[in-house]
Scaffold this motif. Structure first.
Motif, short mmCIF file in Angstrom:
data_model
loop_
_atom_site.label_atom_id
_atom_site.label_comp_id
_atom_site.label_asym_id
_atom_site.label_seq_id
_atom_site.Cartn_x
_atom_site.Cartn_y
_atom_site.Cartn_z
N ASN A 1 0.78 -1.23 0.00
CA ASN A 1 0.00 0.00 0.00
C ASN A 1 0.81 1.29 0.00
OD1 ASN A 1 -3.03 -0.87 0.44
ND2 ASN A 1 -1.78 -2.21 1.73
N ASN A 2 2.06 1.27 0.48
CA ASN A 2 2.81 2.51 0.54
C ASN A 2 3.15 3.01 -0.87
OD1 ASN A 2 5.84 3.82 0.72
ND2 ASN A 2 4.53 4.45 2.42
N TYR A 3 3.04 4.30 -1.09
CA TYR A 3 3.18 4.86 -2.44
C TYR A 3 4.59 4.68 -3.01
CZ TYR A 3 5.87 9.02 -1.05
OH TYR A 3 6.86 9.86 -0.62
N LEU A 4 5.62 4.68 -2.15
CA LEU A 4 6.98 4.51 -2.67
C LEU A 4 7.16 3.12 -3.27
CD1 LEU A 4 9.28 6.20 -0.01
CD2 LEU A 4 8.96 6.89 -2.38
N PHE A 5 6.63 2.10 -2.61
CA PHE A 5 6.75 0.74 -3.14
C PHE A 5 5.88 0.56 -4.37
CE2 PHE A 5 8.23 0.36 1.19
CZ PHE A 5 9.29 -0.51 1.07
N ARG A 6 4.70 1.17 -4.39
CA ARG A 6 3.84 1.07 -5.58
C ARG A 6 4.50 1.77 -6.77
NH1 ARG A 6 -0.28 3.14 -2.30
NH2 ARG A 6 -0.48 4.88 -3.76
N GLN A 7 5.21 2.85 -6.48
CA GLN A 7 5.81 3.65 -7.54
C GLN A 7 7.10 3.05 -8.08
OE1 GLN A 7 7.60 7.72 -6.60
NE2 GLN A 7 5.66 8.31 -7.55
N TRP A 8 7.90 2.43 -7.21
CA TRP A 8 9.25 2.05 -7.59
C TRP A 8 9.48 0.56 -7.75
CZ3 TRP A 8 11.86 5.55 -9.78
CH2 TRP A 8 11.85 6.88 -9.34
N THR A 9 8.63 -0.29 -7.22
CA THR A 9 8.92 -1.72 -7.25
C THR A 9 7.84 -2.49 -8.00
OG1 THR A 9 7.78 -2.16 -5.14
CG2 THR A 9 10.10 -1.58 -5.03
N ASP A 10 8.25 -3.61 -8.56
CA ASP A 10 7.34 -4.51 -9.27
C ASP A 10 7.28 -5.80 -8.47
OD1 ASP A 10 5.87 -6.04 -10.99
OD2 ASP A 10 7.39 -6.17 -12.56
N ALA A 11 6.38 -5.85 -7.51
CA ALA A 11 6.30 -7.01 -6.61
C ALA A 11 5.96 -8.29 -7.36
CB ALA A 11 5.26 -6.76 -5.50
N GLU A 12 5.18 -8.17 -8.40
CA GLU A 12 4.77 -9.36 -9.14
C GLU A 12 5.92 -9.94 -9.97
OE1 GLU A 12 1.36 -10.70 -12.44
OE2 GLU A 12 1.39 -8.68 -11.61
N GLY A 13 6.82 -9.08 -10.44
CA GLY A 13 7.86 -9.56 -11.34
C GLY A 13 9.21 -9.80 -10.72
N ILE A 14 9.42 -9.44 -9.43
CA ILE A 14 10.76 -9.46 -8.85
C ILE A 14 11.35 -10.86 -8.78
CG2 ILE A 14 9.86 -9.48 -6.49
CD1 ILE A 14 13.15 -7.87 -7.75
N ARG A 15 10.53 -11.85 -8.43
CA ARG A 15 11.09 -13.21 -8.29
C ARG A 15 11.56 -13.76 -9.64
NH1 ARG A 15 7.70 -17.36 -5.04
NH2 ARG A 15 6.09 -16.78 -6.53
N ASP A 16 10.74 -13.59 -10.67
CA ASP A 16 11.14 -14.07 -12.00
C ASP A 16 12.39 -13.33 -12.47
OD1 ASP A 16 9.03 -15.82 -12.06
OD2 ASP A 16 7.71 -14.49 -13.19
N TYR A 17 12.45 -12.03 -12.17
CA TYR A 17 13.61 -11.26 -12.61
C TYR A 17 14.88 -11.71 -11.90
CZ TYR A 17 16.66 -7.45 -13.92
OH TYR A 17 17.72 -6.73 -14.42
N LEU A 18 14.79 -12.00 -10.61
CA LEU A 18 15.96 -12.47 -9.88
C LEU A 18 16.44 -13.82 -10.42
CD1 LEU A 18 15.13 -11.49 -6.18
CD2 LEU A 18 16.74 -10.38 -7.75
N GLU A 19 15.50 -14.69 -10.79
CA GLU A 19 15.88 -15.97 -11.38
C GLU A 19 16.60 -15.73 -12.72
OE1 GLU A 19 15.82 -19.03 -10.38
OE2 GLU A 19 14.86 -18.64 -8.45
#
Length: 518
Positions: free
Chosen positions: A134-152
């Motif tokens: 919910n915090n605007y910084l995380f919504r603005q700067w991070t892709d929670a859905e894609g981070i795991r695939d990207y790290l792999e």
């Protein structure tokens, strides 16, 4: 049914004693989830709970909290250090580790007691999870859905580069990139939100296209003095999109001697740096939110009879240790504890909403007596970062309870000056001074690429906007600039400038060394 339950208890005990199994974890999770939804109305990503060993927790520590991150020698060094101090009993391990992803992954220690598993699920899987979503910084700067695939993808890509180009070349490149991670983030919103899930496909397209920007940039180099005179500095900087605050991004797009695979690794490092960027600005709020949530959830579980008095006392002991704030004169004082300050401010805001004093009504007219503390807190969690949170909501009462003063330490004077005391003007100065300590502009140096001499020796010119007269540390600056010169392939000049007078206070020069092997 509750007919056979002891008097005063509305729910069966989740566990008795300290032992647990996976059925116990399932019951604990369901009870905590029910409390989080009904008590606080939290909005979270789906949860994934993983039980890990102490050694796996040490490994997660060493890779900056991301167990799926690419391999690098520095992570092994950190692992050896953490393991040594842990085995000697000089430091304990975190009870949990949480990853901002969708689903949200919470790693919990298998050594935890049943009560501690309940606490860390409440803290991480719901408190931190709600804040991440919910915090605007995380919504603005991070892709929670894609981070795991990207790290792999990143882990596999770095491994393939090591096989093809050699481990030494890849490690040297990552070493240089890591030293620039603080200057490898976009601090202002870009036109398009980063989609990490599509990065692997885009990398293949970039590789096939052979990065057209290289030709577009270097074909503009003038071939004679007459042509050089016609090309204005403004046009050159516009072509290079200068000034540029994200140095890793500039190198990735512009460095003349880097191979495509090297640019891709720089891109990976800066994406990881960008992922962690919001966390450095929300430590107090994030931990305060999670601690406040776990306190409310655990209290509800005890009140309804899901945990007994012994478990609740064990929780209170752990909670008290977490939110303890050592005084400045204790041997283990290490600044303000973000758990302590965050939790105290959340509790104080709830008090102002539900039971305000006249002082609170004067300082916080919008929330004092509103009576809807949970929704007020959720609004704050969504819309503030540490600096603005403290500047807006640190109350005079909390300043008095914490005995906070503003002490001015001027190196040119032999005595300390008490710059603010507990009066109306002092409260405001204290609040501003404390909030400034969490200002990203004060925490990290503002260094930008301002020019490149394409017509001459191709020196890369950077500028540091000096804040409060504080210059960069000589030794660290020399090492980082040398890494930057190696990546750029030509000399690098860094000028430290007074923002008021534009006077150059200091100049650093790094000579180019042989480029990293491609």
């Amino acid at each position: 049914m509750t007919a056979d339950l002891p008097r005063g208890r509305t729910h069966p005990l989740l566990f008795s004693g300290t032992d647990w199994d996976f059925d116990t974890i399932r019951r604990i999770y369901e009870a905590v989830e029910e409390a989080a939804r009904n008590e606080l109305g939290l909005d979270t990503y789906p949860n994934q709970i993983e039980v890990i060993t102490a050694e796996q927790m040490l490994d997660a520590y060493s890779s900056t909290g991301m167990p799926q991150l690419y391999k690098h020698w520095s992570f092994g060094k950190q692992f050896a250090h953490h393991e040594l101090v842990y085995r000697k009993g000089m430091r304990g391990l975190a009870y949990e580790l949480v990853i901002n992803s969708d689903p949200c992954i919470s790693y919990v220690m298998e050594e935890n007691s049943a009560m501690m598993q309940t606490l860390v699920i409440a803290h991480a899987a719901f408190g931190h999870n709600h804040f991440f979503k919910n915090n605007y910084l995380f919504r603005q700067w991070t892709d929670a859905e894609g981070i795991r695939d990207y790290l792999e993808f990143a882990k596999g890509y770095v491994a393939s580069c090591e096989e093809r180009y050699g481990q030494a070349a890849v490690e040297q490149l990552i070493d240089a990139a890591h030293s620039l991670m603080n200057q490898g983030v976009h601090r202002y919103p870009r036109r398009q939100r980063l989609d990490l899930k599509a990065e692997e496909q885009r990398e293949a397209e970039r590789h096939a296209y052979q990065e057209r920007f290289y030709n577009d940039l270097w074909r503009t180099i003038p071939t004679g003095a007459q042509q050089a005179s016609r090309q204005s500095e403004d046009k050159r900087r516009a072509l290079l999109e200068l000034p540029e605050e994200n140095i890793l991004y500039f190198l990735e797009k512009t460095a003349p001697k880097l191979a495509p695979w090297q640019r891709e690794i720089l891109r990976i490092v800066r994406h990881v740096a960008q992922y962690f960027y919001p966390q450095s600005q929300t430590k107090v709020m994030n931990e305060g939110c999670a601690t406040y949530c776990h306190y409310r959830i655990m209290t509800r579980l005890h009140r309804q009879g899901s945990i007994n008095d012994g478990a609740f006392l064990e929780f209170l002991q752990s909670h008290t240790n977490v939110v303890a704030q050592p005084t400045f004169d204790t041997p283990y004082y290490n600044g303000i504890n973000p758990y302590a300050l965050g939790f105290a401010m959340m509790e104080d805001i709830a008090r102002i909403c539900n039971d305000p004093r006249d002082e609170d009504r004067e300082w916080f007219p919008d929330i004092a007596g509103k009576g809807d503390a949970d929704n007020v807190l959720k609004h704050i969690w969504a819309n503030y970062r540490d600096e603005s949170f403290i500047a807006q909501f640190l109350s005079p009462r909390l300043i008095r309870e914490w005995r906070i003063f503003h002490v001015l330490d001027n190196a040119n004077k032999n005595v300390l000056e008490i710059a603010a005391i507990h009066d109306e003007r002092g409260y405001r100065r204290i609040r501003r001074a404390l909030a400034r300590q969490y200002d990203i502009a004060w925490q990290q140096a503002d260094i930008q690429v301002v020019d490149v001499d394409l017509a001459g020796d191709r020196h890369l010119i950077l500028q540091h906007e000096v804040v409060n007269g504080i210059l960069l540390a000589e030794g660290d600056t020399a090492q980082v600039l040398q890494n930057l010169a190696t990546l750029w392939g030509y000399n690098v000049i860094l000028r430290e400038v007074d923002p008021a007078t534009r006077k150059v206070l200091k100049e650093h020069v790094a000579r180019a060394t042989p480029a990293i092997a491609a």
